[in-house]
Every structure is written in structure tokens, then in C-alpha cells.
Scaffold this active site. Sequence first.
Site, PDB file in Angstrom:
ATOM      1  N   GLU A  37     -28.043   8.701 101.266  1.00  0.00           N
ATOM      2  CA  GLU A  37     -27.643   9.879 102.036  1.00  0.00           C
ATOM      3  C   GLU A  37     -28.898  10.569 102.572  1.00  0.00           C
ATOM      4  OE1 GLU A  37     -24.750  13.797 101.808  1.00  0.00           O
ATOM      5  OE2 GLU A  37     -24.994  12.548 100.034  1.00  0.00           O
ATOM      6  N   LYS A 168     -20.502   9.965  79.716  1.00  0.00           N
ATOM      7  CA  LYS A 168     -20.141   9.547  81.073  1.00  0.00           C
ATOM      8  C   LYS A 168     -18.707   9.882  81.441  1.00  0.00           C
ATOM      9  CE  LYS A 168     -23.649   6.076  80.504  1.00  0.00           C
ATOM     10  NZ  LYS A 168     -23.947   4.731  80.010  1.00  0.00           N
ATOM     11  N   ASP A 244     -30.132   6.432  83.358  1.00  0.00           N
ATOM     12  CA  ASP A 244     -28.801   5.833  83.430  1.00  0.00           C
ATOM     13  C   ASP A 244     -27.987   6.645  84.431  1.00  0.00           C
ATOM     14  OD1 ASP A 244     -26.227   4.889  83.059  1.00  0.00           O
ATOM     15  OD2 ASP A 244     -26.433   4.671  80.896  1.00  0.00           O
ATOM     16  N   HIS A 339     -25.809  16.213 109.729  1.00  0.00           N
ATOM     17  CA  HIS A 339     -25.406  14.857 109.352  1.00  0.00           C
ATOM     18  C   HIS A 339     -25.374  13.939 110.572  1.00  0.00           C
ATOM     19  CE1 HIS A 339     -24.221  14.671 105.051  1.00  0.00           C
ATOM     20  NE2 HIS A 339     -24.289  15.980 105.171  1.00  0.00           N
TER      21      HIS A 339
END
Length: 354
Positions: A37, A168, A244, A339
Site C-alpha cells: 500500500e 492471533k 510474526d 490514493h
Amino acid sequence: MTDTTAVAGVPMKWVGPLRISGNVGEFETQVPLATYESPLWPSVGRGARLSTMVDQGIVTTLVDERMTRSVFVRAEGAQAAHMAALEVDARLDELRDVVRTCGRFVELIGFHHEIAANLLFLRFEFTTGDASGHNMATLAADALLSHILQAIPGITYGSISGNYCTDKKATAVNGILGRGKRVVTELLLPRDIVRKSLRTSAAAIADLNIGKNMIGTLLAGGIRSANAHYANMLLGFYLATGQDAANIVEGSQGVTVAEDRDGDLYFSCTLPNLIVGTVGNGKGLDFVEENLERLGCRAVREPGDNARRLAVVAAATVLCGELSLMAAQTNPGELMRAHVRLERSNATTRIGGK
């Protein structure tokens, strides 16, 4: 069998510098972000520039740190489970000695428990030095579980992982009790800087924060979270520093606060679940080593201090990107224009467009 291991080439840039102060240290540093991005780089860069315009920069306060692993055991019924929980609590000093046999840098600092029917869930909390601590905590929890099953009658094995950690997954327990480093970041910007550099006002950002981050997230059913896009900055930072990346699930929980202080802007991001480390799996790659070295996280310090430095840099990076996006969204059309300018022309070029 052919070794198919490879390193994925995610685009990475350094942005900044950003200025940091607080209970971990006072310094300036650039930060690496690996992301597809591309608008993230200039957006975080804008926030970073603002941090250098005030003396204290971004004030970072490391409030707490602990890595967790939960296990669960089975009992005949709830009463037996309750008695077992009381026994575990009474044996904490004994359990700390068990954990110390698992490594030099792992220490048991507490536990919480929950009982559901005849199931007893034990959420153990550890400090793990400069490691993020996933494997260290699991190793210690495995030793604790074996010891508890031998020492306490009336319970049997359930699982080494009981989902009460929580690893997670976005859960209330992590937001309340924390998992990893809990860091609060704060930035106070004079009104002239807000107006000239962000093209908005403190009042506009504060109002947007209430409507978007607070009320919008409430209506969406957010879990212990009220922010615009912590996950964007964390993923870029995690990939660049060998973390991670799946831990952005809980890492993206957090609360943004914005206040209009007589025209000046007080802006804060609280991150209760920053799971980062400077040693362990993923840190041996050449580019990760270089990035950690450049961030000042390879210095000879007390155990845990390099990981604390990395955590406050990550949290300050989040604030930079969060503030920049929030400011852009106070101005109609600004976000989409950025963007289109930064992404669409590059994308069409890559796929053969005009």
C-alpha cells in the site's frame, strides 16, 4: 526433496525521521515499512515530520509487558475445577521455579483463570526478555501443565492451548489484560502546525474521532478497539523487522483519543497488544538484521531493553499514520485523491494500462 524456501520481496521504504521521548528513551530514528500500500509511506512520513516540529516529539510510555499462554484441564465438575484453581494460586512460587528451568529469560509473573462447566482455563503470563516470546511461553506452559497434572489431584489434560491466551485473535481478554507490550503514545501539536501542515483543525480531528472511531466502531461491534487503521502501520513494521505478521490481529486493537485544547491538538494512541521481539525466529534474515541495527535495536543493553525500544518505535509509527489519515479524512476528497495519485497510475502501468 528440493528446498523451496524463498524470501518474498515486499516493497520496503524507510520514512522519517520521527522524534520519540518517554520512559524507554529519547531519540530520533527513521522507520522501515514493508507494504504493497504505497500511500502508507508518505502518510506515515507526514506524521513523522510533525513529531520533529515539537520538542518532546511523540511521548511514548511503556506501561506493561507480558507474553501469555493458556492451557485448560478437565475436572469432574465446577467445584473440583474451582478447588484446582485455588491450589494453582497457592503454588505460584513453586510454579515460578518450574518456569525458571525452561530458560534464562523467561519468568512467570502471574496468571488468571476462568471456569466453564467442568473446564478450568489457566492463562499464564511471562516476561521473555528480548524475544516476543511465543515459543518460550509455550515451552513454559507445557512444563507448568505437566507439573500441575502431577501435583494437583482431580484434573486431567485438556490442551496445551485453550484459546484464552489469546494468540492471533481479536478478543476482549487481550484488550483488558494485555498481551505483549502495552504502549501509550501522545503528541501535542500547536494549532499553527495543525492548520499549516495538516490543513485542518484540532476541533475537526476531535469531532471525526468521536464520530468515526468511537461511535462507528461501537455500531460495528468492535472489540476493545476504536481506531482508524493501526493494522496498516503494524503490518508494514512487522514485515520489515522480522515479526510474526499474524500478530497484527490482536495488535490492531487499540484506542485513539483526540482532544481540542484551545486550538492545539492532543492526539494519542493506546496499543495494549504489541507483540515484538529483537531475537528469535525471523530475525536471522540479512535485511531484518540490517533494519534492527539501523533502528538501534542491536545495542548491548539489559535483557529486554532492545525489544522495548522496538515496541515504542512501532507504537510511535502507528501514531504517525493514524494522525495523518484522520487529518486527511476531515477534508472531503483528500484521501481518494492521494490514493489515485500514488497507486492507480502505478498499477495501470504495471498491467499495461495507459
